[in-house]
Design a protein around this motif. Sequence first.
Motif, PDB file in Angstrom:
ATOM      1  N   HIS A 178       0.845  -1.194   0.000  1.00 56.28           N
ATOM      2  CA  HIS A 178       0.000   0.000   0.000  1.00 56.28           C
ATOM      3  C   HIS A 178       0.881   1.245   0.000  1.00 56.28           C
ATOM      4  O   HIS A 178       2.083   1.167   0.320  1.00 56.28           O
ATOM      5  CB  HIS A 178      -0.913  -0.002   1.235  1.00 56.28           C
ATOM      6  CG  HIS A 178      -0.157  -0.096   2.532  1.00 56.28           C
ATOM      7  ND1 HIS A 178       0.280   1.008   3.238  1.00 56.28           N
ATOM      8  CD2 HIS A 178       0.278  -1.176   3.243  1.00 56.28           C
ATOM      9  CE1 HIS A 178       0.924   0.617   4.324  1.00 56.28           C
ATOM     10  NE2 HIS A 178       0.938  -0.703   4.352  1.00 56.28           N
ATOM     11  N   PRO A 179       0.349   2.412  -0.328  1.00 60.88           N
ATOM     12  CA  PRO A 179       1.156   3.635  -0.294  1.00 60.88           C
ATOM     13  C   PRO A 179       1.642   3.926   1.121  1.00 60.88           C
ATOM     14  O   PRO A 179       0.917   3.692   2.103  1.00 60.88           O
ATOM     15  CB  PRO A 179       0.192   4.718  -0.786  1.00 60.88           C
ATOM     16  CG  PRO A 179      -0.855   3.979  -1.556  1.00 60.88           C
ATOM     17  CD  PRO A 179      -1.008   2.659  -0.864  1.00 60.88           C
ATOM     18  N   ILE A 180       2.869   4.430   1.245  1.00 59.93           N
ATOM     19  CA  ILE A 180       3.373   4.800   2.564  1.00 59.93           C
ATOM     20  C   ILE A 180       2.659   6.065   3.055  1.00 59.93           C
ATOM     21  O   ILE A 180       2.439   6.239   4.251  1.00 59.93           O
ATOM     22  CB  ILE A 180       4.907   5.001   2.537  1.00 59.93           C
ATOM     23  CG1 ILE A 180       5.454   5.211   3.952  1.00 59.93           C
ATOM     24  CG2 ILE A 180       5.304   6.140   1.626  1.00 59.93           C
ATOM     25  CD1 ILE A 180       5.319   4.016   4.863  1.00 59.93           C
ATOM     26  N   GLU A 181       2.281   6.927   2.119  1.00 59.83           N
ATOM     27  CA  GLU A 181       1.557   8.141   2.495  1.00 59.83           C
ATOM     28  C   GLU A 181       0.147   7.784   2.945  1.00 59.83           C
ATOM     29  O   GLU A 181      -0.552   7.009   2.303  1.00 59.83           O
ATOM     30  CB  GLU A 181       1.496   9.107   1.309  1.00 59.83           C
ATOM     31  CG  GLU A 181       0.924  10.470   1.651  1.00 59.83           C
ATOM     32  CD  GLU A 181       0.996  11.440   0.490  1.00 59.83           C
ATOM     33  OE1 GLU A 181       0.486  12.572   0.640  1.00 59.83           O
ATOM     34  OE2 GLU A 181       1.549  11.078  -0.572  1.00 59.83           O
ATOM     35  N   ASN A 182      -0.257   8.331   4.080  1.00 63.18           N
ATOM     36  CA  ASN A 182      -1.580   8.076   4.671  1.00 63.18           C
ATOM     37  C   ASN A 182      -1.804   6.593   4.956  1.00 63.18           C
ATOM     38  O   ASN A 182      -2.928   6.085   4.862  1.00 63.18           O
ATOM     39  CB  ASN A 182      -2.688   8.600   3.748  1.00 63.18           C
ATOM     40  CG  ASN A 182      -2.617  10.098   3.541  1.00 63.18           C
ATOM     41  OD1 ASN A 182      -2.342  10.851   4.484  1.00 63.18           O
ATOM     42  ND2 ASN A 182      -2.849  10.547   2.320  1.00 63.18           N
TER      43      ASN A 182
END
Length: 475
Positions: free
Chosen positions: A267-271
């Motif tokens: 998953h994206p590290i951001e948020n």
Amino acid sequence: MTRTDEHVLALDLGTSSARALVLSADDAAPIPGALARHKISPAYGNDGSATLDLHEYVEGLLGCLDELEQNGHLDGIGAIVLSSQWHSIVALDNRGAARTPVITWADTRSIDLGLGPSFDEQAFHARTGTWLHRLYWTRRIPWLLSDDSPAAFAGLPDLVLERLTGERATSVSVASGTGTLDLATGAYDAEALDIAGVKADRLPSIVPTGWTGTLSKEYERRWPGLVGVPVHPPTGDGAASNVGTGGYDAGVAAVTVGTSAAVRVVHPIENAPELPWELWRYRVDDKRAVTGMAFSAAGNLHAWLTGVLRLKSDEPTDVEIGASHAIAIPFMAGTRPPAVVPGGSGVYFGLSFDDSPADLLAAALQGASLEIDRGLRTLDRLFDRQLDVVLGGGGIDASEWWRRCLTATFARPTTVCAEPEVGARGAAAVALGLSPEPGGEHLTPVPDEVSRVADLRLRYEPLRQLAVQASKVFN
């Protein structure tokens, strides 16, 4: 980026083998016949050691490239990528020579750290994705410093990269597996370094995902077809396996079964969602993280039992899924953090004279499936959905019975990745921006099997807790 008419050379640095294989650059599919393998035999000791001979390992890997060269497979290579086991460490002297063997993830030696009440391990875990566990450098470096005075430390992939290119560097992915990385910043974490007792200059420098090196002159002469070919930084095997299996977004959980097993979501590290205490989180690359749970007993359990029981078939085909009366708690190799069950804690409950070797194998594979299901359900809750599941890895590829067992245990459809070399495939995908699809069969859970496993789980859970308690007494 390679041209689509070029190939990718992938180096896969495993615990039981080192492999070199050639992949298609457009979909990371293996080129038939273009694979060389060097078998690795870790050395295990009564003191908890689990090590690899660094010189033998690297020379075996280089021999794999020689074999590909001799067979004409190193022509038309446009990129070199690496997938590697996480968590390894080597102590180095001031000339960069190894002072220790490669200490692997399975090594249980380290020291306890008395950090006092001011240390907030919950915050540390949220920031680094790890715990103060023997698996990580935060406890291994102080242990190595207590017996010697190493000048620096590096992991197996860092030293392989240095051997090939002359540059000692690591990726954000490999660094995240050391337990010393701040996941949000992609830099070494100040508190983790302080706990380990080192400064960042004693560890490999972290390079961005887009960094590339080239082979040193020595190896360009040895393999002329690789002159000027970019060498990409390594990807941790768990992250690579997820991407290579086809699990590269937040809606898909990849279950991979090799020597050990894991269930993970990229998953994206951001948020990123707040990390539960039971799960770890590492990095895939500069923009993505991977969150999951790992299990020490998987393909190693299968191989051990088929040998010990002298089974003629490595499939318990005569045993219905979920029907074994015996229940196996697969703690033979202990548990991964944050649980603290040590190795040698495996248990069978309910054995009778009616049980056959196939029954015992089936019970063990069922127990391993139930352990993996614990992790999957935790990830379901974290991402607030029932995740799709893709299965991959050598253990999955080798056992139809286990594939069906996992599908029934998860009580949801699964997709089987058709490519067993998921680590190499994933490393190529991360380096080159590819999105490989599983491409394999789709399995639908059989209602009777799902029902039997659900009933079995009700017996398994209290016996598992009993095994956890017994491990404290026995060990």
